[in-house]
Scaffold this active site. Sequence first.
Site, PDB file in Angstrom:
ATOM      1  N   SER A 173      48.229  39.261  27.493  1.00  0.00           N
ATOM      2  CA  SER A 173      48.224  39.321  28.950  1.00  0.00           C
ATOM      3  C   SER A 173      46.830  39.249  29.575  1.00  0.00           C
ATOM      4  O   SER A 173      46.155  38.240  29.472  1.00  0.00           O
ATOM      5  CB  SER A 173      48.962  40.604  29.361  1.00  0.00           C
ATOM      6  OG  SER A 173      49.304  40.571  30.701  1.00  0.00           O
ATOM      7  N   ASP A 213      47.420  36.614  36.049  1.00  0.00           N
ATOM      8  CA  ASP A 213      46.707  37.008  34.829  1.00  0.00           C
ATOM      9  C   ASP A 213      47.144  36.078  33.689  1.00  0.00           C
ATOM     10  O   ASP A 213      47.896  35.117  33.916  1.00  0.00           O
ATOM     11  CB  ASP A 213      46.904  38.490  34.492  1.00  0.00           C
ATOM     12  CG  ASP A 213      48.320  38.798  34.037  1.00  0.00           C
ATOM     13  OD1 ASP A 213      49.225  37.981  34.330  1.00  0.00           O
ATOM     14  OD2 ASP A 213      48.528  39.834  33.387  1.00  0.00           O
ATOM     15  N   ASP A 269      49.205  35.922  31.236  1.00  0.00           N
ATOM     16  CA  ASP A 269      50.602  35.576  30.919  1.00  0.00           C
ATOM     17  C   ASP A 269      51.459  35.545  32.184  1.00  0.00           C
ATOM     18  O   ASP A 269      52.687  35.563  32.113  1.00  0.00           O
ATOM     19  CB  ASP A 269      51.191  36.536  29.880  1.00  0.00           C
ATOM     20  CG  ASP A 269      51.243  37.974  30.363  1.00  0.00           C
ATOM     21  OD1 ASP A 269      50.534  38.310  31.335  1.00  0.00           O
ATOM     22  OD2 ASP A 269      51.999  38.779  29.776  1.00  0.00           O
ATOM     23  N   ALA A 301      48.812  48.905  41.255  1.00  0.00           N
ATOM     24  CA  ALA A 301      47.727  48.366  42.083  1.00  0.00           C
ATOM     25  C   ALA A 301      47.173  47.079  41.483  1.00  0.00           C
ATOM     26  O   ALA A 301      46.725  46.183  42.199  1.00  0.00           O
ATOM     27  CB  ALA A 301      46.623  49.415  42.218  1.00  0.00           C
ATOM     28  N   ARG A 304      42.115  58.408  32.147  1.00  0.00           N
ATOM     29  CA  ARG A 304      43.227  58.246  31.205  1.00  0.00           C
ATOM     30  C   ARG A 304      42.857  57.221  30.137  1.00  0.00           C
ATOM     31  O   ARG A 304      42.061  56.303  30.394  1.00  0.00           O
ATOM     32  CB  ARG A 304      44.512  57.821  31.935  1.00  0.00           C
ATOM     33  CG  ARG A 304      44.370  56.534  32.735  1.00  0.00           C
ATOM     34  CD  ARG A 304      45.699  56.074  33.310  1.00  0.00           C
ATOM     35  NE  ARG A 304      46.555  55.498  32.292  1.00  0.00           N
ATOM     36  CZ  ARG A 304      46.456  54.230  31.868  1.00  0.00           C
ATOM     37  NH1 ARG A 304      45.554  53.408  32.360  1.00  0.00           N
ATOM     38  NH2 ARG A 304      47.266  53.787  30.937  1.00  0.00           N
ATOM     39  N   SER A 342      43.331  53.934  28.025  1.00  0.00           N
ATOM     40  CA  SER A 342      44.060  52.677  28.204  1.00  0.00           C
ATOM     41  C   SER A 342      45.082  52.528  27.091  1.00  0.00           C
ATOM     42  O   SER A 342      44.842  52.936  25.963  1.00  0.00           O
ATOM     43  CB  SER A 342      43.079  51.505  28.162  1.00  0.00           C
ATOM     44  OG  SER A 342      43.786  50.308  27.957  1.00  0.00           O
ATOM     45  N   ARG A 391      39.840  54.768  30.875  1.00  0.00           N
ATOM     46  CA  ARG A 391      39.634  54.267  32.235  1.00  0.00           C
ATOM     47  C   ARG A 391      39.326  55.433  33.171  1.00  0.00           C
ATOM     48  O   ARG A 391      39.945  56.498  33.085  1.00  0.00           O
ATOM     49  CB  ARG A 391      40.878  53.543  32.740  1.00  0.00           C
ATOM     50  CG  ARG A 391      41.291  52.357  31.883  1.00  0.00           C
ATOM     51  CD  ARG A 391      42.164  51.398  32.651  1.00  0.00           C
ATOM     52  NE  ARG A 391      42.872  50.476  31.786  1.00  0.00           N
ATOM     53  CZ  ARG A 391      42.374  49.347  31.276  1.00  0.00           C
ATOM     54  NH1 ARG A 391      41.137  49.002  31.535  1.00  0.00           N
ATOM     55  NH2 ARG A 391      43.102  48.564  30.501  1.00  0.00           N
TER      56      ARG A 391
HETATM   57  C1  G16 Z   1      49.919  46.047  30.941  1.00  0.00           C
HETATM   58  C2  G16 Z   1      51.080  46.851  31.447  1.00  0.00           C
HETATM   59  C3  G16 Z   1      50.779  47.377  32.817  1.00  0.00           C
HETATM   60  C4  G16 Z   1      49.476  48.175  32.797  1.00  0.00           C
HETATM   61  C5  G16 Z   1      48.352  47.358  32.178  1.00  0.00           C
HETATM   62  C6  G16 Z   1      47.097  48.166  31.949  1.00  0.00           C
HETATM   63  O1  G16 Z   1      49.719  44.965  31.805  1.00  0.00           O
HETATM   64  O2  G16 Z   1      52.228  46.020  31.459  1.00  0.00           O
HETATM   65  O3  G16 Z   1      51.855  48.193  33.217  1.00  0.00           O
HETATM   66  O4  G16 Z   1      49.103  48.545  34.077  1.00  0.00           O
HETATM   67  O5  G16 Z   1      48.756  46.843  30.920  1.00  0.00           O
HETATM   68  O6  G16 Z   1      47.422  49.230  31.107  1.00  0.00           O
HETATM   69  P1  G16 Z   1      46.337  50.219  30.537  1.00  0.00           P
HETATM   70  O7  G16 Z   1      45.577  50.748  31.703  1.00  0.00           O
HETATM   71  O8  G16 Z   1      47.124  51.279  29.820  1.00  0.00           O
HETATM   72  O9  G16 Z   1      45.430  49.424  29.636  1.00  0.00           O
HETATM   73  P2  G16 Z   1      49.464  43.511  31.241  1.00  0.00           P
HETATM   74  O10 G16 Z   1      49.463  42.642  32.456  1.00  0.00           O
HETATM   75  O11 G16 Z   1      48.152  43.546  30.524  1.00  0.00           O
HETATM   76  O12 G16 Z   1      50.631  43.273  30.318  1.00  0.00           O
END
Ligand code: G16
Length: 560
Positions: free
Chosen positions: A81, A303, A305, A400, A524, A526, A533
């Site tokens: 992604s 993004d 994907d 967000a 938190r 990631s 983050r």
């Molecule tokens: C994924 C999740 C989202 C999340 C993001 C960041 O998005 O599907 O729900 O907000 O990762 O997550 P984290 O802060 O835990 O790294 P994507 O678009 O990368 O699949």
Amino acid sequence: MSLPGAISSAAAMADGLPVQIIEEGVKEYPKPENITFTYGTAGVRTKGAVLESVCYRIALISALRSKRLGGKTVGLMVTASHNPEEDNGLKAVDSRGEMLEASWEAYCTQAVNASTAQELVSVLENLISANKINLSTPASVVYAHDTRPTSTMLIKAVAAGLATMGAHITDAGLKTTPQLHYLVKALNTQGTEDAYGEPTEEGYYKKLSSAYLKLVADKTSATATPPLIVDCANGVGAPALLSLLKHIPEKHLTIKAMRTDTKTPGVLNNGCGADYVKSNQRLPAGYEKDISYVPGQWMCSFDGDADRIVYYYLRGPPGQKDSFRLLDGDKIASLAADYISELVKKAGIELQVGCVQTAYANGSSTKYLKQRVPVTCTPTGVKYLHHAAERYDIGVYFEANGHGTVLFSTSAQRAFKETSPASPAAEDALHQLTALAELINQTVGDALSDMLLVEVILRARQWGPEAWDGAYEDLPNKLLKVNVKDRFIFKTEDAERRLVSPPGLQEKIDEVVGKYKDARSFVRPSGTEDCVRVYAETSLAGELDSLAKAVAKLVQDSDA
Ligand code: G16
């Protein structure tokens, strides 16, 4: 298929797992030493080069998941992604097109970390007995991948795992993540009264475009002149966007597609894409020279994907101080929740419209939304937001970062079709709601479908950038990444708004935040990148950097 012993039918498994073939698979795709994988926010995500064993093993679990669901089709998406190009990952999709049932995630983590074939078999046997899985039930799995160079090698490991389990396989090829979610739902509802759409990529474009054309047929464009500039992050969203546009006459949507290079190594999500624009709060790199500035021009970014989208525009020439204005997932949520609530009122139906956000939602957006609809806060991750949104008749959920969608309950969709309208305006509102439920990809956040949704609302409202942006003013905010030795020691509670570990760190953060006027900050780990983050928000722009840096330093010091 690289595994010669792959079994050909489910019946052959009635006596138990194909242990010998699994042993061969574990040899063919050995688990790299000294790496612990986690099935996190969005599946397993790390460097693509080390993921073959993960793909093989999660494919075994997916086949079991399908068996558990009586042979319904489940999905596997190979993508990382928003992450850099060298990363890759695997997300599992359940039969209604939603994320894998949470209770199975722990089995995935155990399976991908098992150090021997015997250990892996015992994880699978525990899963089978805890879920009372009948191994003779057939399994069906559809898988797809994004444009990353490692995807080709990883889907071979996925296919091998599925063959080991005798699953019926559909290789959907290159797809956006939301297209794969769509396919899963469409395959499982095909021929039923709840048929979601034709289970093909073409069926996806037809569904979205015909709903869109119904909604905009008699409306002039708010964004057509000048065209909407779409940054495709040099990812799979580029070919998907071009295919979608073949179904929509230019007079109904004019797009200038940018960052569409899916071939040059290293360009995916690099200096472009929704995550870059949102995190840096600036235009994709190089836009200053690549676009000619036209006042009132809309722009958006997907993004890698195409499951996220953020909008933006310029209030002055590129580069001019404060000319960049971001309209992120919170602004899209507000736009959609407002518009849909109004339609529900106009239609004269009693339905609860609610909104779901995470701790990253800007305080101003939450305040704005709470004055209009009920708002729920969940931890980060589509899987949490999606389930919370299902509790409303119409649940709008957006992170967000631009990941989100709208869910319409079965009873809401029935009400759109069965309510006798009390006036022509009510009739029009009911038609619009019916078409919106078709337009919006209700399985997961979808950049293409969300882009069409925004376009529909802006046309209906006849809004330019300032009108949408003017709904509320974002509080100044900043997102930082901090690299630590072990991000898993950072544990949170209260929808990730507070840390419970490392001990004492939250108290120190509270003390720092208390020194700033109307400020907020949280920390938190990631679930998709190897970092912690830090989010900071203040009422005074001049204090933002200092707060974000102070909290980041506390995190760094706690890791020393
Ligand atoms: C994924 C999740 C989202 C999340 C993001 C960041 O998005 O599907 O729900 O907000 O990762 O997550 P984290 O802060 O835990 O790294 P994507 O678009 O990368 O699949």
